[in-house]
Design a protein around this motif. Sequence first.
Motif, PDB file in Angstrom:
ATOM      1  N   LYS A  80       0.815  -1.220   0.000  1.00  0.00           N
ATOM      2  CA  LYS A  80       0.000   0.000   0.000  1.00  0.00           C
ATOM      3  C   LYS A  80       0.848   1.270   0.000  1.00  0.00           C
ATOM      4  O   LYS A  80       0.615   2.179  -0.817  1.00  0.00           O
ATOM      5  N   TRP A  86      -4.894   5.628  -4.432  1.00  0.00           N
ATOM      6  CA  TRP A  86      -5.958   6.151  -3.595  1.00  0.00           C
ATOM      7  C   TRP A  86      -7.110   5.173  -3.481  1.00  0.00           C
ATOM      8  O   TRP A  86      -7.469   4.502  -4.445  1.00  0.00           O
ATOM      9  N   ARG A  87      -7.694   5.092  -2.288  1.00  0.00           N
ATOM     10  CA  ARG A  87      -8.987   4.422  -2.169  1.00  0.00           C
ATOM     11  C   ARG A  87     -10.003   5.230  -2.980  1.00  0.00           C
ATOM     12  O   ARG A  87      -9.839   6.445  -3.155  1.00  0.00           O
ATOM     13  N   HIS A  90     -11.073   8.454  -1.447  1.00  0.00           N
ATOM     14  CA  HIS A  90     -10.088   9.533  -1.388  1.00  0.00           C
ATOM     15  C   HIS A  90      -9.590   9.933  -2.781  1.00  0.00           C
ATOM     16  O   HIS A  90      -8.770  10.848  -2.892  1.00  0.00           O
ATOM     17  N   ASP A  91     -10.066   9.259  -3.797  1.00  0.00           N
ATOM     18  CA  ASP A  91      -9.613   9.512  -5.166  1.00  0.00           C
ATOM     19  C   ASP A  91     -10.102  10.887  -5.623  1.00  0.00           C
ATOM     20  O   ASP A  91     -11.305  11.141  -5.637  1.00  0.00           O
ATOM     21  N   ARG A 105     -14.593   6.229   5.308  1.00  0.00           N
ATOM     22  CA  ARG A 105     -13.771   6.330   4.107  1.00  0.00           C
ATOM     23  C   ARG A 105     -12.499   5.490   4.145  1.00  0.00           C
ATOM     24  O   ARG A 105     -11.833   5.349   3.137  1.00  0.00           O
ATOM     25  N   GLY A 107      -8.535   4.282   5.233  1.00  0.00           N
ATOM     26  CA  GLY A 107      -7.258   4.983   5.089  1.00  0.00           C
ATOM     27  C   GLY A 107      -7.069   5.539   3.693  1.00  0.00           C
ATOM     28  O   GLY A 107      -7.923   5.362   2.814  1.00  0.00           O
ATOM     29  N   ASN A 108      -5.944   6.189   3.469  1.00  0.00           N
ATOM     30  CA  ASN A 108      -5.717   6.841   2.180  1.00  0.00           C
ATOM     31  C   ASN A 108      -5.583   5.867   1.019  1.00  0.00           C
ATOM     32  O   ASN A 108      -6.135   6.079  -0.057  1.00  0.00           O
ATOM     33  N   TYR A 109      -4.818   4.783   1.240  1.00  0.00           N
ATOM     34  CA  TYR A 109      -4.463   3.894   0.130  1.00  0.00           C
ATOM     35  C   TYR A 109      -5.202   2.562   0.225  1.00  0.00           C
ATOM     36  O   TYR A 109      -5.406   2.032   1.313  1.00  0.00           O
TER      37      TYR A 109
END
Length: 217
Positions: A80, A86-87, A90-91, A105, A107-109
């Motif tokens: 990751k 990006w998830r 978060h994209d 949402r 985490g970020n990745y």
Amino acid sequence: MEELIQFDKHLLLMVNGSDSVFLDYVVMTLTNAKTWIPLYLALFYVVIKTNVSAKNILFVLAAAGLCVLFAGGFDDMIVKPLVARWRPTHDPQIGMLVDTVDNYRGGNYGFFSAHACNTFSIALFLSLLMRRRLLVITLICFSLVNCWTRLYLGVHYPGDIMVGLIWGTIVGYSVYRLYCRVTKPAVYSERLCYVPIAVFLLTLVFALCRGCYMTYV
């Protein structure tokens, strides 16, 4: 590659979310790792009742731990951060289009899915170990239900799930082969294996009941 990425995003938006508050709460229940603790305990019960030796029980637990370490640990600690995809939530391109539940949402990745690789590596290892058809089907369904919840919540792309399942397959099978080199697998009773099957079904019923309760309170 860009066309494949765009297709992945389009496919996610097709299966993500719904207009059902009931389904939202069912999914939030099923995606929570704590929900599945009774199933893990039921599987542990089967291991204890089948393996008379404490050493063999420890071997099974150690193998299950290796599945999580090599599947989810490798994903979270190395892949990751390295890939840094990006998830969906978060994209910058589609983040505002993703349907979220209670603003969850993640985490970020999100590449690749730890839920997918963790659950499938454990499911495959135990399926190969216990070799009871109904239990195999149950364990695969358990993993796929977890995968579906991640798509519904918009925290993973279908590609994240597919790669997670592939990596989980590699890890689960490799750990099983290693386990067989260390010790001889026991023969698991079909009757005992009905216990985790029943617990799995009861967990689904619990999630449905909680969805009903949260919808009407």
